[in-house]
Scaffold this active site. Structure first.
Site, PDB file in Angstrom:
ATOM      1  N   SER A 188      -6.409   0.043  -2.539  1.00 23.08           N
ATOM      2  CA  SER A 188      -7.755  -1.059  -3.710  1.00 23.08           C
ATOM      3  C   SER A 188      -6.654  -1.213  -4.564  1.00 23.08           C
ATOM      4  CB  SER A 188      -8.979  -0.500  -3.391  1.00 23.08           C
ATOM      5  OG  SER A 188      -9.626  -0.717  -1.691  1.00 23.08           O
ATOM      6  N   GLY A 208      -2.851 -15.282   2.996  1.00 17.85           N
ATOM      7  CA  GLY A 208      -3.680 -13.618   3.959  1.00 17.85           C
ATOM      8  C   GLY A 208      -4.954 -13.527   4.302  1.00 17.85           C
ATOM      9  N   PHE A 267       0.921   2.607   6.051  1.00 13.51           N
ATOM     10  CA  PHE A 267      -0.086   1.522   7.444  1.00 13.51           C
ATOM     11  C   PHE A 267       0.917   0.802   7.162  1.00 13.51           C
ATOM     12  CE2 PHE A 267      -3.858   3.464   4.661  1.00 13.51           C
ATOM     13  CZ  PHE A 267      -4.634   4.453   6.011  1.00 13.51           C
ATOM     14  N   ILE A 268       2.258   0.340   7.069  1.00 16.12           N
ATOM     15  CA  ILE A 268       2.760  -0.950   7.061  1.00 16.12           C
ATOM     16  C   ILE A 268       2.854  -1.595   9.099  1.00 16.12           C
ATOM     17  CG2 ILE A 268       4.985  -1.739   6.549  1.00 16.12           C
ATOM     18  CD1 ILE A 268       3.424  -0.391   4.317  1.00 16.12           C
ATOM     19  N   GLU A 319      -6.478  -6.761   3.645  1.00 16.99           N
ATOM     20  CA  GLU A 319      -5.730  -7.609   2.489  1.00 16.99           C
ATOM     21  C   GLU A 319      -6.770  -8.057   1.854  1.00 16.99           C
ATOM     22  OE1 GLU A 319      -3.501 -10.323   3.557  1.00 16.99           O
ATOM     23  OE2 GLU A 319      -2.784  -9.929   5.681  1.00 16.99           O
ATOM     24  N   THR A 336       0.727  -1.159  -0.481  1.00 16.04           N
ATOM     25  CA  THR A 336      -0.179  -0.225  -0.011  1.00 16.04           C
ATOM     26  C   THR A 336       0.802   1.581  -0.501  1.00 16.04           C
ATOM     27  OG1 THR A 336      -1.805  -0.512   1.507  1.00 16.04           O
ATOM     28  CG2 THR A 336      -2.229   1.191   1.453  1.00 16.04           C
TER      29      THR A 336
END
Ligand SMILES: Cc1cc2nc3c(=O)[nH]c(=O)nc-3n(C[C@H](O)[C@H](O)[C@H](O)COP(=O)(O)OP(=O)(O)OC[C@H]3O[C@@H](n4cnc5c(N)ncnc54)[C@H](O)[C@@H]3O)c2cc1C
Length: 379
Positions: free
Chosen positions: A131, A240, A155-156, A362, A125
């Site tokens: 998305s 995932g 957002f890691i 995910e 991301t």
């Protein structure tokens, strides 16, 4: 058709449940308050084979099936979904290195990943693409020694905490075919991290931006082939998604167990809560939804394990269904606790906060619907 777990699968679940209750559950709230998970936890899980769950045994992993792995995440999540989900991301990365790395990369990176002396993060991301992940802009320019990587990942999970980052980077044309997976190691010059994100749930997991300013990455840190990074990143996601769903399932089970115990103790209008038929019906609804979610998830895992052609669709359906069911169940449990459900001491409000993000990451649950609908329309 056999729906029963084997003896071995039951043992796997019990082992993960026991370690979760002993090593995670008593500390989950403290870690949440601290905003981090002690690094000492991970080698204990690594020693039990939980860091390379579906890495094949010949690469030093546990060689479990995806179904087996969902049992691990369901059981661990009964202790804390945030910790369990973090382990899932590490497992996804370890599997990517095992599946797509050459012998030299595997020999260099897998052993410490499997003992969890080294923790791995997954970086897809970006601030401008979530998305629509294939629109990523992080650039990896070819240099004499390898690549020079510049860009920002958002957002890691594990940003600024992990030892290595699998960074999906653009080495070629626009779109998915121009993406390669490069492994960046903590300490590389030009690799920095943003501030700690203040989040609703998953608060024990550190989430930060991963920022790259002309980071020199040796060619030996290219995972697999150039231009295949997006395919690798997506292949990791089917499993995932099952794991994230399993995390919702385990937390929902924990909430329901706690609710049953609470309702037996709590009295209102001179009766135990369990004596009100309206509340018995609520309990039954929660149990039905939970069991349906479990069967659906395990079927999707079985499809992935057996290479069924509709495995991706089933993983997407299970992710959507189980994560939404999990949140509804936990919310129902909170309601049955009355005001006490809203208090941190009773453990339910944390589950409600932790599970919310499972509908977002995910692949969001809208993207899951998209995958399902596309498959239906193609058929
Ligand atoms: C706590 C947390 C941890 C995370 N950890 C990681 C990590 O470790 N590594 C990583 O790479 N990423 C991570 N993510 C990022 C996560 O995967 C993205 O947030 C997610 O993919 C959604 O992207 P976005 O936030 O950019 O939302 P957007 O893509 O901007 O979406 C916004 C809204 O539009 C909807 N939408 C978008 N496109 C469509 C469409 N075509 N049709 C219908 N609806 C659509 C979405 O479903 C959503 O509701 C994490 C996120 C969070 C919150």
């Amino acid at each position: 058709m056999d729906f029963a777990l084997t003896e071995e699968q039951t043992a796997i679940f019990d082992m993960a449940y026991d370690v979760g209750q002993a090593e995670i559950a008593p500390y989950a709230r403290t870690w949440e308050a601290d905003g981090t998970i002690p690094r000492e936890l991970w080698p204990k899980l690594g020693a039990l084979g939980l860091a390379g769950l579906y890495v094949p045994e010949e690469h030093g992993g546990s060689g479990l099936s995806r179904l087996d792995a969902t049992l691990v995440f369901e059981a661990l999540s009964m202790a804390c979904p945030s910790v369990a989900a973090f382990l899932s991301i590490h497992n996804m990365c370890a599997k990517m290195i095992s599946s797509f790395g050459d012998d030299a990369l595997r020999d260099r990176m897998l052993p410490s990943a499997l003992t969890m002396e080294s923790v791995l993060s997954y970086c897809l991301t970006e601030p401008g693409s979530g998305s629509d992940a294939a629109a990523l802009k992080t650039r990896a320019e070819r240099s004499n020694e390898g690549y020079t990587v510049t860009g920002t990942k958002a957002f890691i999970s594990g940003g600024g905490y992990s030892d290595a980052y699998i960074v999906m980077s653009r080495t070629g044309e626009d779109g998915p075919k121009g993406v390669s997976a490069l492994i960046l190691e903590d300490g590389m010059e030009g690799l920095t991290y943003g501030g700690l994100e203040d989040k609703m749930g998953w608060r024990s997991q550190p989430t930060r931006q991963v920022q790259m300013d002309a980071v020199a990455v040796p060619a030996t840190n290219l995972l697999g082939e150039e231009g295949k990074g997006f395919t690798y990143a997506m292949m990791g996601l089917d499993g995932g998604r099952l794991n994230i769903a399993a995390c919702s399932l385990g937390a929902a089970q924990a909430a329901l167990d706690a609710t049953l115990a609470y309702m037996k103790e709590r009295k209102a209008f001179g009766k135990s809560l369990t004596e009100f038929q309206a509340l018995q019906f609520r309990l039954a609804e929660l149990e039905i939804e939970l069991q349906a979610a479990r069967v659906f998830l395990r079927q999707a895992a079985w499809k992935l394990d057996t290479g069924a052609p509709d495995a991706t669709k089933h993983c997407a359906m299970a992710k959507k269904f189980v994560t939404e069911a999990g949140s509804r169940i936990v919310d129902g449990c909170l309601q049955l606790h009355g005001g006490y459900g809203y208090l941190a001491d009773y453990g339910i409000e944390k589950l409600s906060r932790d599970l919310r993000v499972h509908q977002i990451l995910e692949g969001t649950n809208e993207i899951m619907r998209l995958i399902v609908a596309r498959d239906m329309l193609r058929a």
